[in-house]
Write a protein that holds these residues in place. Sequence first.
Motif, mmCIF file in Angstrom:
data_model
loop_
_atom_site.group_PDB
_atom_site.id
_atom_site.type_symbol
_atom_site.label_atom_id
_atom_site.label_comp_id
_atom_site.label_asym_id
_atom_site.label_seq_id
_atom_site.Cartn_x
_atom_site.Cartn_y
_atom_site.Cartn_z
ATOM 1 N N SER A 166 11.338 -19.865 33.296
ATOM 2 C CA SER A 166 10.628 -21.101 32.964
ATOM 3 C C SER A 166 9.210 -20.995 33.507
ATOM 4 O O SER A 166 8.969 -20.292 34.489
ATOM 5 C CB SER A 166 11.332 -22.338 33.546
ATOM 6 N N PHE B 268 14.188 -29.159 33.366
ATOM 7 C CA PHE B 268 15.281 -29.598 32.507
ATOM 8 C C PHE B 268 16.496 -29.985 33.341
ATOM 9 O O PHE B 268 16.606 -29.655 34.525
ATOM 10 C CB PHE B 268 15.666 -28.489 31.516
ATOM 11 N N GLU B 269 17.393 -30.696 32.695
ATOM 12 C CA GLU B 269 18.628 -31.133 33.327
ATOM 13 C C GLU B 269 19.712 -31.159 32.258
ATOM 14 O O GLU B 269 19.456 -31.522 31.112
ATOM 15 C CB GLU B 269 18.444 -32.523 33.929
ATOM 16 N N VAL C 201 20.554 -31.779 26.782
ATOM 17 C CA VAL C 201 19.563 -31.088 27.608
ATOM 18 C C VAL C 201 18.324 -31.974 27.644
ATOM 19 O O VAL C 201 17.739 -32.282 26.614
ATOM 20 C CB VAL C 201 19.222 -29.702 27.024
ATOM 21 N N GLY D 284 14.502 -32.828 29.123
ATOM 22 C CA GLY D 284 13.291 -32.262 29.696
ATOM 23 C C GLY D 284 12.553 -33.285 30.531
ATOM 24 O O GLY D 284 12.545 -34.476 30.204
ATOM 25 N N ILE E 276 8.497 -28.192 28.092
ATOM 26 C CA ILE E 276 9.893 -28.587 28.351
ATOM 27 C C ILE E 276 10.807 -28.116 27.224
ATOM 28 O O ILE E 276 11.976 -27.786 27.461
ATOM 29 C CB ILE E 276 10.035 -30.109 28.542
ATOM 30 N N TYR E 277 10.286 -28.074 26.015
ATOM 31 C CA TYR E 277 11.112 -27.655 24.881
ATOM 32 C C TYR E 277 11.363 -26.147 24.907
ATOM 33 O O TYR E 277 12.452 -25.678 24.559
ATOM 34 C CB TYR E 277 10.452 -28.057 23.569
ATOM 35 N N GLY F 213 13.606 -25.529 28.102
ATOM 36 C CA GLY F 213 14.930 -26.083 27.858
ATOM 37 C C GLY F 213 15.717 -25.248 26.864
ATOM 38 O O GLY F 213 16.934 -25.057 27.003
ATOM 39 N N SER G 182 19.163 -23.213 27.413
ATOM 40 C CA SER G 182 20.287 -23.562 26.540
ATOM 41 C C SER G 182 20.927 -22.314 25.936
ATOM 42 O O SER G 182 22.152 -22.228 25.810
ATOM 43 C CB SER G 182 19.813 -24.493 25.419
ATOM 44 N N GLU H 29 11.032 -38.569 30.529
ATOM 45 C CA GLU H 29 12.146 -37.700 30.163
ATOM 46 C C GLU H 29 12.383 -37.727 28.655
ATOM 47 O O GLU H 29 12.304 -38.791 28.027
ATOM 48 C CB GLU H 29 13.414 -38.106 30.910
ATOM 49 N N ILE I 12 15.962 -32.822 24.523
ATOM 50 C CA ILE I 12 15.482 -31.585 23.913
ATOM 51 C C ILE I 12 16.445 -31.138 22.818
ATOM 52 O O ILE I 12 16.045 -30.804 21.711
ATOM 53 C CB ILE I 12 15.337 -30.486 24.974
#
Length: 264
Positions: free
Chosen positions: A128, A135-136, A169, A171, A185-186, A189, A193, A232, A235
């Motif tokens: 990253s 991300f989460e 997912v 971001g 973030i995309y 993420g 993924s 937030e 994604i």
Amino acid sequence: MKPRRDIFATDYIEETVESYKNLVLSRNRNAVNSELQWAHDVLQQYFSVVASEPTIDQAKEKFLRLEPLCSNNPCVPYQRNLSNPSAVSYNQFLELCHRRRSVRWYLPKPVPENLLDQAIAAANLSPSACNRQPFEFRIFDEPALVQKVASIPMGTKGFNHNFPVIVVVVGKLRAYFSERDRHVIYIDGALASMSFMYALETLGLSSCPINWPDMEPQESQMAKLLNLEPDERAIMLISVGYPDPDGMVPYSQKKPLNQIRRYN
């Protein structure tokens, strides 16, 4: 850097040390988390190799006044051990790539949390930008919630009723200080993924990545359901479960190499 400059990072070393200082002073005295240890070790290494300069010397003095965090395994740059070949051959990895298909039909069988956690641990090793990991993974395995979440994106009608698990997912734009990075973030993420889905396959699970439509009605619905913070963004979604052996998988013809690759 090769070769490393004698003086570097003068533009941001002061604010970096100040941020580190604030974290050290605000922590529980007996607690040292891994990220704080990492910050300490990197700063300690930096001040041990950088040359003297007024801004750096001032930041170093502030850093040295703080309580040191001792570690048996310093979190600093290291040289990779390339003496042994990878334990996974290219053919083994290619077989995994062929095995991973977008599966939409699952057995009505709960997915153990420890398997999902193992897959996420692998995803967490994905690259990253600046290692910010913005991300989460939000996991839902309660049937009513799975249905609510899985029905928001388009393209899941007709099969989302059999998802044992749905993963969102998310971001976090707070990881970046400039609008220039608003799309990172995309990217990050998506990288995580893909690793997550490959890891699931090694654990006997299957998955299906679900496209997230960048449309206000869906964004609002998901933000409300997941109680997302203003910075937030969803994604993508990923369904997870044990594959139904009788479920059919659409054949996906891939483009030939000469259509997707160009040199120079």
